[in-house]
Design an enzyme around this catalytic site. Sequence first.
Site, short mmCIF file in Angstrom:
data_model
loop_
_atom_site.label_atom_id
_atom_site.label_comp_id
_atom_site.label_asym_id
_atom_site.label_seq_id
_atom_site.Cartn_x
_atom_site.Cartn_y
_atom_site.Cartn_z
N LYS A 46 0.08 -9.82 6.39
CA LYS A 46 -0.45 -10.83 5.47
C LYS A 46 -1.98 -10.86 5.46
O LYS A 46 -2.58 -11.28 4.48
CB LYS A 46 0.09 -12.22 5.85
CG LYS A 46 1.57 -12.44 5.59
CD LYS A 46 1.86 -12.69 4.14
CE LYS A 46 3.20 -13.34 3.84
NZ LYS A 46 4.36 -12.91 4.58
N SER A 69 6.85 -5.47 9.21
CA SER A 69 5.88 -6.36 8.57
C SER A 69 5.16 -7.31 9.50
O SER A 69 4.08 -7.78 9.18
CB SER A 69 6.61 -7.14 7.47
OG SER A 69 7.84 -7.66 7.98
C1 LIG Z 1 5.66 -12.75 4.33
C2 LIG Z 1 6.44 -11.80 5.13
C3 LIG Z 1 7.41 -10.94 4.55
C4 LIG Z 1 7.74 -10.97 3.07
O1 LIG Z 1 6.64 -10.65 2.26
P1 LIG Z 1 6.64 -11.06 0.70
O2 LIG Z 1 5.34 -10.59 0.20
O3 LIG Z 1 6.81 -12.55 0.63
O4 LIG Z 1 7.81 -10.38 0.09
C5 LIG Z 1 8.06 -10.05 5.37
N1 LIG Z 1 7.84 -10.01 6.70
C6 LIG Z 1 6.94 -10.81 7.30
C7 LIG Z 1 6.74 -10.69 8.76
C8 LIG Z 1 6.20 -11.73 6.54
O5 LIG Z 1 5.32 -12.53 7.14
#
Ligand SMILES: *Cc1c(COP(=O)(O)O)cnc(C)c1O
Length: 315
Positions: free
Chosen positions: A52, A302
């Site tokens: 993010k 992510s």
């Molecule tokens: C926000 C987030 C997502 C999803 O991302 P989007 O852009 O909302 O689809 C996936 N994994 C983690 C760890 C996140 O913080």
Amino acid sequence: MLTLSKIQEARENISSFIKKTPVLSYGDPLSQNGENTIFLKAEHLQLTRSFKIRGATNKIRKEAAIGARHVVTASSGNHGQAVACNAFHLGIKATIVTPTDVVLPKLQAIKNYNADVVMHGTTSDERLSYAGSLLQDKGTVFIPPYDDYDIMAGQGTIGLEILEQVDELDAVYVPIGGGGLISGVATAIKESNPNVKVIGVEPQLANDTFLSLQAGERVNIGSEAAGTIADGLRTNTPGEKTFPILQKYVDEIRLVSEEQICQAFTWALTQMNQLIEPSSAVAVAAALSHPKQGERVLAVVSGGNVDPKILRELF
Ligand SMILES: *Cc1c(COP(=O)(O)O)cnc(C)c1O
């Protein structure tokens, strides 16, 4: 619009403020057993422990350059941390609106960056309308978590790195919440090398994007999405701006069960020695059950912010 060149610009804008994360690989490169080689793009090792920071840095640096002095958002999770971190480094004010039942480690992470925390209500609608009321002042801007082209372009820088870091990829698995991450990654990949499959992954309990793509329009699944352990993917409908990009570039969506999410979490911990959060385990779970053999598949890990309270449940 979101284009490859916007993502390349974003990379120039953010590259000195974020990490270029490594790609980890699983599988013996010398073995000829025909199994898949699994790659993990390690955004759990990113600054603030999630991707993010990429979108937030792109957006906030651009806004600050044209006069923003105060950034506001309504996320207590990884996006809230990313906004707070950026404001701290730029020396501008951040206000993060959280639910009144925000978990302590998240609150602490945000406060460590000196952001103002305002607790308001328990639903995202309540938080968003409160955040909206703060935007009267000149120089105050709202930083959306996904439905914004600068945010998506920042997340898309992951796609550029993946293409440089791994040759001859067959498929990339990406978790979907509001769709900002996959919009950026899919645009970067498809506009560079359309042969690489981009596969979105959702928990069965938060399958709003799956249903929306089937229906050809955005579907809202309501509070059902709150049931998944993958707390970053609990959005109940795709974004207005992200959805058309998904329709254009995402090859397919896979759904995974809560049990598969926990198994993938355990796999990452015991086979890769990596602590990843449930929202990332969603993509890993799908990559581990890639239907073909002998291919090179990558999962976007992510983030790595795990609430200590749910560790036991996951393991
Ligand atoms: C926000 C987030 C997502 C999803 O991302 P989007 O852009 O909302 O689809 C996936 N994994 C983690 C760890 C996140 O913080």
